[in-house]
Design a protein around this motif. Structure first.
Motif, short mmCIF file in Angstrom:
data_model
loop_
_atom_site.label_atom_id
_atom_site.label_comp_id
_atom_site.label_asym_id
_atom_site.label_seq_id
_atom_site.Cartn_x
_atom_site.Cartn_y
_atom_site.Cartn_z
N GLN A 137 0.83 -1.02 0.13
CA GLN A 137 -0.03 0.04 -0.12
C GLN A 137 0.92 1.25 -0.20
O GLN A 137 0.26 2.39 0.10
N THR A 138 2.33 1.12 -0.12
CA THR A 138 3.14 2.23 0.06
C THR A 138 2.90 3.22 -1.07
O THR A 138 2.77 4.65 -0.77
N PHE A 139 2.64 2.83 -2.22
CA PHE A 139 2.27 4.09 -3.17
C PHE A 139 1.21 4.93 -3.09
O PHE A 139 1.19 5.78 -3.33
N ARG A 140 0.01 4.07 -2.68
CA ARG A 140 -1.32 4.61 -2.67
C ARG A 140 -1.20 5.48 -1.38
O ARG A 140 -1.79 6.70 -1.46
N LEU A 141 -0.36 5.30 -0.35
CA LEU A 141 -0.23 6.19 0.83
C LEU A 141 0.36 7.32 0.48
O LEU A 141 0.06 8.41 0.96
N MET A 142 1.44 7.22 -0.38
CA MET A 142 2.14 8.31 -0.76
C MET A 142 1.50 9.28 -1.78
O MET A 142 1.54 10.50 -1.66
N ARG A 143 0.64 8.84 -2.29
CA ARG A 143 -0.49 9.51 -3.32
C ARG A 143 -1.48 10.34 -2.40
O ARG A 143 -1.74 11.43 -2.75
N ASP A 144 -1.83 9.63 -1.33
CA ASP A 144 -2.84 10.38 -0.66
C ASP A 144 -2.10 11.50 0.58
O ASP A 144 -2.85 12.25 0.96
N MET A 151 10.25 6.12 3.84
CA MET A 151 10.35 5.25 4.81
C MET A 151 9.16 5.35 5.84
O MET A 151 8.48 4.37 6.24
N ASP A 152 8.44 6.52 5.93
CA ASP A 152 7.52 6.56 6.54
C ASP A 152 6.27 5.95 6.05
O ASP A 152 5.33 5.27 6.57
N ALA A 153 6.00 6.14 4.67
CA ALA A 153 5.00 5.52 3.93
C ALA A 153 5.32 3.94 4.04
O ALA A 153 4.18 3.09 4.06
N ILE A 154 6.51 3.39 3.82
CA ILE A 154 6.76 2.01 3.94
C ILE A 154 6.25 1.43 5.18
O ILE A 154 5.53 0.27 5.42
N THR A 155 6.73 2.29 6.32
CA THR A 155 6.44 1.68 7.61
C THR A 155 4.73 1.62 7.97
O THR A 155 4.28 0.82 8.59
N LEU A 156 4.23 3.00 7.39
CA LEU A 156 2.64 2.98 7.57
C LEU A 156 1.99 1.80 6.79
O LEU A 156 0.85 1.07 7.26
N SER A 157 2.49 1.56 5.73
CA SER A 157 1.96 0.27 4.80
C SER A 157 2.00 -0.95 5.42
O SER A 157 0.88 -1.82 5.84
N ARG A 158 3.04 -1.14 6.22
CA ARG A 158 3.45 -2.55 6.90
C ARG A 158 2.48 -2.40 8.30
O ARG A 158 1.85 -3.71 8.38
N LYS A 159 2.35 -1.25 8.98
CA LYS A 159 1.39 -1.35 10.08
C LYS A 159 0.04 -1.62 9.68
O LYS A 159 -0.63 -2.29 10.28
N ARG A 160 -0.40 -0.84 8.63
CA ARG A 160 -1.98 -1.07 8.33
C ARG A 160 -2.12 -2.24 7.60
O ARG A 160 -3.32 -2.64 7.85
N MET A 161 -1.25 -2.90 7.15
CA MET A 161 -1.40 -4.44 6.66
C MET A 161 -1.57 -5.68 7.63
O MET A 161 -1.74 -6.52 7.37
N ASN A 162 -0.98 -5.00 8.81
CA ASN A 162 -0.90 -6.14 10.16
C ASN A 162 -2.39 -6.53 10.19
O ASN A 162 -3.26 -5.71 10.17
#
Length: 240
Positions: A137-144, A151-162
């Motif tokens: 979800q990294t690219f979509r989070l960066m778009r929004d 790194m924040d987007a990658i980390t947030l994607s990892r957390k929200r995909m838990n």
């Protein structure tokens, strides 16, 4: 989610299919497509086929994949996210990744994710697959969130995909039903040594992959809209 994706694609499917086919060609996803029947061979030439077979050409293609292909993986998600959001999608969105504002962020994000997934895959293929879902979800989070760091987007994607990786896995796996018929034709054709049947299965396999591409991409975008966007990270359970 697949039902919502179908609704979102009404009236824009043909347009999205054209964009998807161009994307497939530019990123060389048609590279190995060919079929032969009774001495007649049909081939869709890829960009790589146009270049001479040399080390220099190979380096050029590798650099093109790194600097053009990787960022395009993010921008194609933008396009289908617009469809999922019921906005007017335009092919120009795909080119926005190459603007001064976006290119470095998306190139770095693509490169880091490729490295991370590659390193996890060294442990065996399964950890690499798991991490590909974590970072999906990294690219979509960066778009929004245009101001969000890579790194924040990658980390947030990892957390929200838990706790959601399995859901997305089975959602994507459900599309395999479209490949059952061409898969059977290919298996039976090879088993019987019937090249005509193999050719039919090969053509059908390619057609199905091309036609369901917009549906698959929009479904993934709907998953993001419904499950990931605006997620409450504080309440995310640390589970697979």
């Amino acid at each position: 989610m697949k039902k919502i994706a179908k609704q979102r694609l009404r009236g824009v499917y043909l347009y999205s299919l054209i964009v998807w086919l161009v994307y497939m060609y530019v990123t060389d996803r048609m590279e190995d497509y060919q079929f032969a029947l009774e001495g007649y061979t049909s081939v869709i030439l890829s960009i790589g086929d146009v270049l001479p077979n040399s080390i220099i050409a190979g380096i050029i293609l590798w650099l093109a994949y790194i600097f053009i292909g990787l960022p395009l993986m993010g921008s194609i998600q933008w396009f289908f996210l617009s469809i999922a959001d019921q906005q007017k999608a335009s092919w120009r969105e795909i080119l926005e990744v190459f603007t001064k504002k976006n290119y470095v962020r998306y190139f770095v994000a693509s490169l880091i994710m490729m490295i991370f997934i590659g390193l996890w895959s060294l442990l065996l293929i399964v950890p690499g697959i798991i991490k590909s879902f974590s970072y999906s979800q990294t690219f979509r989070l960066m778009r929004d969130n245009p101001e969000m760091g890579v790194m924040d987007a990658i980390t947030l994607s990892r957390k929200r995909m838990n706790g959601r990786k399995t859901e997305l896995f089975f959602l994507q796996l459900s599309f395999i039903v479209w490949l059952i018929l061409p898969g059977i034709l290919l298996i039976v054709g090879f088993a019987l040594g019937n090249m005509a049947l193999v050719a039919v299965g090969d053509v059908l396999f390619f057609i199905v992959l091309a036609l369901i591409g917009p549906y698959f991409q929009t479904t993934n975008a709907v998953f993001y809209v419904e499950e990931i966007r605006g997620g409450n990270d504080a309440n995310q359970a640390l589970k697979f």
